[in-house]
Design a protein around this motif. Sequence first.
Motif, PDB file in Angstrom:
ATOM      1  N   ILE A   1       0.826  -1.217   0.000  1.00 14.01           N
ATOM      2  CA  ILE A   1       0.000   0.000   0.000  1.00 14.01           C
ATOM      3  C   ILE A   1       0.853   1.257   0.000  1.00 14.01           C
ATOM      4  O   ILE A   1       0.595   2.200  -0.747  1.00 14.01           O
ATOM      5  N   PHE A   2       1.881   1.281   0.851  1.00 17.90           N
ATOM      6  CA  PHE A   2       2.709   2.476   0.995  1.00 17.90           C
ATOM      7  C   PHE A   2       3.935   2.399   0.086  1.00 17.90           C
ATOM      8  O   PHE A   2       4.622   1.377   0.038  1.00 17.90           O
ATOM      9  N   HIS A   3       4.212   3.484  -0.610  1.00 19.97           N
ATOM     10  CA  HIS A   3       5.294   3.489  -1.592  1.00 19.97           C
ATOM     11  C   HIS A   3       6.262   4.661  -1.375  1.00 19.97           C
ATOM     12  O   HIS A   3       7.432   4.462  -1.094  1.00 19.97           O
ATOM     13  N   PHE A   4       5.773   5.881  -1.498  1.00 19.76           N
ATOM     14  CA  PHE A   4       6.649   7.048  -1.390  1.00 19.76           C
ATOM     15  C   PHE A   4       7.056   7.297   0.066  1.00 19.76           C
ATOM     16  O   PHE A   4       6.241   7.154   0.978  1.00 19.76           O
ATOM     17  N   TYR A   5       8.286   7.655   0.251  1.00 19.63           N
ATOM     18  CA  TYR A   5       8.767   8.014   1.588  1.00 19.63           C
ATOM     19  C   TYR A   5       9.859   9.067   1.464  1.00 19.63           C
ATOM     20  O   TYR A   5      10.439   9.270   0.383  1.00 19.63           O
ATOM     21  N   SER A   6      10.124   9.728   2.564  1.00 17.72           N
ATOM     22  CA  SER A   6      11.260  10.650   2.634  1.00 17.72           C
ATOM     23  C   SER A   6      11.746  10.701   4.071  1.00 17.72           C
ATOM     24  O   SER A   6      10.989  11.052   4.981  1.00 17.72           O
ATOM     25  N   ASP A   7      12.980  10.319   4.277  1.00 19.01           N
ATOM     26  CA  ASP A   7      13.568  10.397   5.611  1.00 19.01           C
ATOM     27  C   ASP A   7      13.950  11.826   5.969  1.00 19.01           C
ATOM     28  O   ASP A   7      14.095  12.148   7.145  1.00 19.01           O
ATOM     29  N   TRP A   8      14.086  12.659   4.944  1.00 21.29           N
ATOM     30  CA  TRP A   8      14.509  14.045   5.184  1.00 21.29           C
ATOM     31  C   TRP A   8      13.670  15.016   4.344  1.00 21.29           C
ATOM     32  O   TRP A   8      14.188  15.710   3.469  1.00 21.29           O
ATOM     33  N   PRO A   9      12.361  15.096   4.594  1.00 19.25           N
ATOM     34  CA  PRO A   9      11.522  16.019   3.821  1.00 19.25           C
ATOM     35  C   PRO A   9      11.910  17.480   3.997  1.00 19.25           C
ATOM     36  O   PRO A   9      11.662  18.297   3.120  1.00 19.25           O
ATOM     37  N   ASP A  10      12.550  17.793   5.134  1.00 10.24           N
ATOM     38  CA  ASP A  10      12.989  19.172   5.356  1.00 10.24           C
ATOM     39  C   ASP A  10      14.195  19.531   4.497  1.00 10.24           C
ATOM     40  O   ASP A  10      14.565  20.714   4.412  1.00 10.24           O
TER      41      ASP A  10
ATOM     42  N   LEU B   1      14.343  17.779   1.268  1.00 12.54           N
ATOM     43  CA  LEU B   1      13.738  17.561  -0.047  1.00 12.54           C
ATOM     44  C   LEU B   1      12.983  18.802  -0.529  1.00 12.54           C
ATOM     45  O   LEU B   1      13.160  19.242  -1.676  1.00 12.54           O
ATOM     46  N   LEU B   2      12.145  19.369   0.309  1.00 11.56           N
ATOM     47  CA  LEU B   2      11.275  20.466  -0.120  1.00 11.56           C
ATOM     48  C   LEU B   2      12.036  21.732  -0.521  1.00 11.56           C
ATOM     49  O   LEU B   2      11.685  22.368  -1.522  1.00 11.56           O
ATOM     50  N   PRO B   3      13.093  22.137   0.187  1.00  8.84           N
ATOM     51  CA  PRO B   3      13.870  23.289  -0.287  1.00  8.84           C
ATOM     52  C   PRO B   3      14.504  23.046  -1.656  1.00  8.84           C
ATOM     53  O   PRO B   3      14.663  23.979  -2.446  1.00  8.84           O
ATOM     54  N   SER B   4      14.838  21.791  -1.938  1.00 13.92           N
ATOM     55  CA  SER B   4      15.437  21.491  -3.239  1.00 13.92           C
ATOM     56  C   SER B   4      14.437  21.660  -4.374  1.00 13.92           C
ATOM     57  O   SER B   4      14.817  21.820  -5.530  1.00 13.92           O
ATOM     58  N   LEU B   5      13.136  21.657  -4.041  1.00 15.26           N
ATOM     59  CA  LEU B   5      12.097  21.836  -5.048  1.00 15.26           C
ATOM     60  C   LEU B   5      11.702  23.292  -5.236  1.00 15.26           C
ATOM     61  O   LEU B   5      11.042  23.634  -6.213  1.00 15.26           O
ATOM     62  N   GLY B   6      12.073  24.148  -4.267  1.00 12.41           N
ATOM     63  CA  GLY B   6      11.762  25.566  -4.410  1.00 12.41           C
ATOM     64  C   GLY B   6      11.108  26.219  -3.215  1.00 12.41           C
ATOM     65  O   GLY B   6      10.877  27.442  -3.217  1.00 12.41           O
ATOM     66  N   PHE B   7      10.790  25.455  -2.178  1.00  9.78           N
ATOM     67  CA  PHE B   7      10.244  26.069  -0.967  1.00  9.78           C
ATOM     68  C   PHE B   7      11.373  26.734  -0.185  1.00  9.78           C
ATOM     69  O   PHE B   7      12.472  26.203  -0.094  1.00  9.78           O
ATOM     70  N   THR B   8      11.070  27.897   0.387  1.00  7.77           N
ATOM     71  CA  THR B   8      12.123  28.657   1.069  1.00  7.77           C
ATOM     72  C   THR B   8      12.075  28.528   2.588  1.00  7.77           C
ATOM     73  O   THR B   8      13.055  28.791   3.268  1.00  7.77           O
ATOM     74  N   HIS B   9      10.936  28.150   3.122  1.00  4.84           N
ATOM     75  CA  HIS B   9      10.807  27.979   4.571  1.00  4.84           C
ATOM     76  C   HIS B   9      10.177  26.616   4.856  1.00  4.84           C
ATOM     77  O   HIS B   9       9.078  26.338   4.390  1.00  4.84           O
ATOM     78  N   VAL B  10      10.886  25.800   5.628  1.00  2.00           N
ATOM     79  CA  VAL B  10      10.389  24.457   5.930  1.00  2.00           C
ATOM     80  C   VAL B  10      10.561  24.180   7.423  1.00  2.00           C
ATOM     81  O   VAL B  10      11.623  24.424   7.984  1.00  2.00           O
ATOM     82  N   ALA B  11       9.489  23.686   8.060  1.00  3.79           N
ATOM     83  CA  ALA B  11       9.547  23.298   9.464  1.00  3.79           C
ATOM     84  C   ALA B  11       8.995  21.894   9.601  1.00  3.79           C
ATOM     85  O   ALA B  11       7.952  21.561   9.037  1.00  3.79           O
ATOM     86  N   LEU B  12       9.697  21.052  10.353  1.00  2.00           N
ATOM     87  CA  LEU B  12       9.327  19.649  10.501  1.00  2.00           C
ATOM     88  C   LEU B  12       9.037  19.334  11.965  1.00  2.00           C
ATOM     89  O   LEU B  12       9.757  19.764  12.859  1.00  2.00           O
TER      90      LEU B  12
END
Length: 336
Positions: free
Chosen positions: A257-266, A268-279
């Motif tokens: 059932i579960f496929h996508f994961y990210s151990d470090w989304p904080d 990953l998201l800046p690499s896509l273009g987000f400038t502020h990330v809080a986890l």
Amino acid sequence: MSSQGTCLPDDSMWQEFKLPELLFSDAIKQQHATIENEWDSLRRSACQTAAARALWKHAIHDPFAELLAGETYLRSLYEKIKNDRLNNAREISGVILAVRTLWFDTKLEAALNSFKSKESQLVLLGAGMDMRAYRLSCLRESDVFEIDFPEVLQKKTNILQAALDSSKDHQTTKVMAKSLTKVAADVRDDDWFKKLQMAGFVPQKNTVWILEGILYYLSHSQAMQVLKIIADSCALAHTVLLADFMNESSTTLSSSIFHFYSDWPDQLLPSLGFTHVALSQLGDPDAHFGLMNDPLSLFNKLRRLPRTVQTNPDDGTPCCRLYLVQASGSPKHTTS
């Protein structure tokens, strides 16, 4: 959130299990029979989430959660909760979904308040049985878009209509948001964003995106595509993403059932273009709401372990983590 949501209820709270009479009306029973017979695990997860919101009503006010969950999922979760209480479990079934709901509610209101313009948009990807457009007063100035499979959106509409037809109180299903638009689309396909725009979504308007309980059901390429589309909107308007991420160990709970994961989304998201990330992790100061105070609970033990640790040194079990992540960006901070 009411003051009742700041502590765990006593045993008597869980003993008060009485299903609403409306749930046994022929119209609503027929709707849930279709769910049981025709929906897959992804679609049924919407009912499981609704069941948690219904049974954790001491913390969450969602008056239609019981009807949308259905008898099967309410009874199933109640039995798990009852067994947890009898066995003095440190984690009561459904608490993850309860905390997750409260976290999204709280962060959504804060995000809307951060916008300079009162007019804004909320997009719920994989909306399922979500009732935020009906229950949150902070959405009075917001246009809400619910995206999900056509049969899921229709089923929710049918259940609410059946409840309305059977109830004397016609105010119970009143939309609290400025507007509510349902967009029938599969986010795994390439055309969901086009369908969203055709439904009236304005890319230049400040927007909050809620991805609650959806990303890990997608493949890696599908999830990355969704996140990239949302990140690109930061160049057009103040954009806030609220999402939950599983780490790799969590996907082993159900590899089918579960496929996508990210151990470090904080990261990953800046690499896509987000400038502020809080986890946040479950049990953190902004992610417990008085429901995870036991320092020896699984969630609090995991918080004390470095995120690089994949196996719990106490018992050798995988460190299954759920990250609650807020990311944002705006045109003035976007770099080309």
